[in-house]
Write a protein that holds these residues in place. Sequence first.
Motif, PDB file in Angstrom:
ATOM      1  N   VAL A 191       0.839  -1.204   0.000  1.00  0.00           N
ATOM      2  CA  VAL A 191       0.000   0.000   0.000  1.00  0.00           C
ATOM      3  C   VAL A 191       0.870   1.248   0.000  1.00  0.00           C
ATOM      4  CG1 VAL A 191      -1.696   1.298   1.331  1.00  0.00           C
ATOM      5  CG2 VAL A 191      -1.912  -1.179   1.124  1.00  0.00           C
ATOM      6  N   TYR A 192       1.911   1.236   0.809  1.00  0.00           N
ATOM      7  CA  TYR A 192       2.811   2.389   0.888  1.00  0.00           C
ATOM      8  C   TYR A 192       3.464   2.657  -0.469  1.00  0.00           C
ATOM      9  CZ  TYR A 192       6.532   5.418   2.676  1.00  0.00           C
ATOM     10  OH  TYR A 192       7.371   6.475   2.908  1.00  0.00           O
ATOM     11  N   GLY A 193       3.942   1.593  -1.111  1.00  0.00           N
ATOM     12  CA  GLY A 193       4.600   1.760  -2.405  1.00  0.00           C
ATOM     13  C   GLY A 193       3.649   2.212  -3.495  1.00  0.00           C
TER      14      GLY A 193
ATOM     15  N   THR B 193       6.033   3.077  -7.584  1.00  0.00           N
ATOM     16  CA  THR B 193       4.842   2.288  -7.890  1.00  0.00           C
ATOM     17  C   THR B 193       5.157   1.088  -8.773  1.00  0.00           C
ATOM     18  OG1 THR B 193       3.513   4.302  -7.722  1.00  0.00           O
ATOM     19  CG2 THR B 193       2.500   2.403  -8.793  1.00  0.00           C
ATOM     20  N   GLU B 194       5.923   1.307  -9.844  1.00  0.00           N
ATOM     21  CA  GLU B 194       6.195   0.219 -10.789  1.00  0.00           C
ATOM     22  C   GLU B 194       6.944  -0.921 -10.114  1.00  0.00           C
ATOM     23  OE1 GLU B 194       8.142   1.687 -14.235  1.00  0.00           O
ATOM     24  OE2 GLU B 194       6.463   2.962 -14.855  1.00  0.00           O
TER      25      GLU B 194
ATOM     26  N   THR C 163       7.007  -1.631  -6.973  1.00  0.00           N
ATOM     27  CA  THR C 163       6.123  -2.238  -5.979  1.00  0.00           C
ATOM     28  C   THR C 163       5.180  -3.232  -6.627  1.00  0.00           C
ATOM     29  OG1 THR C 163       6.219  -0.253  -4.595  1.00  0.00           O
ATOM     30  CG2 THR C 163       4.377  -1.766  -4.217  1.00  0.00           C
ATOM     31  N   VAL C 164       4.582  -2.833  -7.738  1.00  0.00           N
ATOM     32  CA  VAL C 164       3.649  -3.711  -8.448  1.00  0.00           C
ATOM     33  C   VAL C 164       4.374  -4.952  -8.961  1.00  0.00           C
ATOM     34  CG1 VAL C 164       2.156  -3.922 -10.471  1.00  0.00           C
ATOM     35  CG2 VAL C 164       2.071  -1.854  -9.078  1.00  0.00           C
ATOM     36  N   LEU C 165       5.562  -4.757  -9.522  1.00  0.00           N
ATOM     37  CA  LEU C 165       6.334  -5.902 -10.024  1.00  0.00           C
ATOM     38  C   LEU C 165       6.688  -6.860  -8.890  1.00  0.00           C
ATOM     39  CD1 LEU C 165       8.741  -4.197 -12.610  1.00  0.00           C
ATOM     40  CD2 LEU C 165       6.854  -5.764 -13.099  1.00  0.00           C
ATOM     41  N   ALA C 166       7.070  -6.310  -7.740  1.00  0.00           N
ATOM     42  CA  ALA C 166       7.429  -7.166  -6.603  1.00  0.00           C
ATOM     43  C   ALA C 166       6.214  -7.965  -6.138  1.00  0.00           C
ATOM     44  CB  ALA C 166       7.977  -6.312  -5.456  1.00  0.00           C
TER      45      ALA C 166
END
Length: 704
Positions: free
Chosen positions: A602-604, A610-611, A613-616
């Motif tokens: 959520v924080y990322g 953002t990118e 975070t989503v990839l992780a």
Amino acid sequence: MPLFVLVALMAMLMLRGYTHSEILADYRVRSAAPADRVPRAIREGGPVIDSRGGRPTTLKVPDGRIVLTFDDGPDPRWTPKVLDALKRNNARAVFFITGTMASRYPDLVRRMVKEGHEIGLHTFNHPDLSYQSKKRIDWELSQNQLALAGAAGIRSSLFRPPYSAQAKAMDNNSWPVTEYIGNRGYLTIVTDLDADDWHKPGVDEIVRSATPERGKGAVVLLHDSGGDRGQTVRALDKLIPRLQGQGYRFQNLTRALDAPSAHTPVTGLDLWKGKAWIFLIDASDNITTVLVAGLAVIGFLVIGRFGLMLLLSALHARRTRARDFTWGPGAPVTEPVSVLVPAYNEAKCIEGTVRSLLRSDHPVEIIVVDDGSTDGTALLVEGMELPGVRVVRQLNAGKPAALNRGLANARHDLIVMMDGDTVFEPSTVGELVQPFADPRVGAVAGNAKVGNKDTLIGAWQHIEYVMGFNLDRRMYDVLQCMPTIPGAVGAFRRSALERVGGMSDDTLAEDTDITMAVHRDGWRVVYAEKARAWTEAPESVQQLWSQRYRWSYGTMQAIWKHRRALVERGPSGRFGRVGLPLVSLFMVLAPLLAPLIDVFLVYGLVFGPTEKTVLAWFGVLAIQFVCAAYSFVLDRERLTPLISLPLQQILYRQLMYVVLLQSWMTALTGGRLRWQKLRRKGGVSAPPAEPARQARPLDERPVR
């Protein structure tokens, strides 16, 4: 309490993001604009702009004096080096600090003041103020002052706008901001000379740019933060001695202007607000450091557990499915079995449970122990008048007592235990008792499966059972430290049960408790994947919460009860050396830390990156999908339910987090959790199977 903990963690992360310029940061920089509304006296005047009285004036630094100014700090690496260089050369300066950096490194602000330097404001988040509203400007100033008050107990009347230059560069965008700042009581300080050190042009070029015309006074712009400032530090050791040799004095601004100090003490409530702010920032940074460490730990545990499960479950499947595999010298096991069915208000399910046992292709004695039911469960079973089925009644005393009562009435040495809402396949009992061909085996775990998986919440539990439970059991079987015989489908030697004192009501997880006790008594506990049982999973969030709350709290109780296994020696100590640490890590500690993955997600997503975070997140989801798909293939299950896996990770997993947190709170506060009966619908049945012969009562069968 769990909700409070989660909110507090998010608040700490928000505060950390706030002071690291990740929240409310604005990186827009204006381009040049006309300057026709800027007074000529300002554009042609000195670097000190005083617009406080409505009649703007400027001041210049007198000849022979230099005011070194440093922007964007304090920086934990470079500001101490700059301060050391100034101290070596007996020079004073002005540090225009940002609120974000001052909040994080208050000790450096205190050192600046202690060593005679002057502090100016440089906003809190370093935005270009020409883009900001008056409300935002006031907020930037007040937050900057709050950080300064907390760090050093002072206020400052000096201000330098971010991205400012010389007075002649003032335009129609920046001038209104300067006027407004003056009305708020501040002196605006721009520059005479820009050393351009942030470009890192080299020490000699910095010295040249920072050197005024012979004898002239100047305000010089340098930086102590924002990147590598090694050239700036070396330039100071070259610039200051050279100009001091020419008669220059390096003073702070008010001393150079022979004006009153720009610092005023902060007292009372404002001082305590500042100190509280610094305390919270320090706490948020420390907590974030701990959270990041926790995230690293949970990442290691999750990846390690998945890798271990994949490897060891593959070994388990390869071993048990080999053509020449046999459980032991006594195979096949054909002796009769006593099946214990504890029942409390199971009228909706008990008939299907009993009839599934009668279809068993292994000789069984069925004992239904009615634990004080009030819905006519015992009468229903008795009214069926089925051969080989006995009903034992008792006052309500709980499941462990019901199982012990059944054990006392059982005629055979092999004991199968199941729940009153569970349905067996014809081959389940036979598959479940085959491992007893090995005389070292004291207990066997069966393969519990969700029967009502047509709903979304049922599908999520189906994924959890197949992946989380049965894949785990394969791993623990190989490691010889199975932690739990599921209450829905498990088998025991009578001698193993009697040696450990039977079922105990010391914990709410009597199945985990008895399994650990059997391990500690030196018996092996194994997993029989073909012994399938279909159970009715909770169909509402409230019932699911109640069940998992009891499971997680009961597991903690069992771990604590059997903690001495950690120091026990001999074969019985294997569970303590391997099993108990793994159970504690994977079933208690890892789930407790697992919410960090979603908190940082959520924080990322909100504050970046953002990118990445989503990839992780999708990377973790891909690993889980691979493990889930592999477990479904091993269990010969259709992969269709895995469509709901992403949604399970978003919604279902969060519920399990809060349940575990609540269990922790209950354990830490010494609370007691009572048994909670789940409401059943009785709609579970075993899938179609090959026709099996009807089981006959034991007294009509030949003894084998």
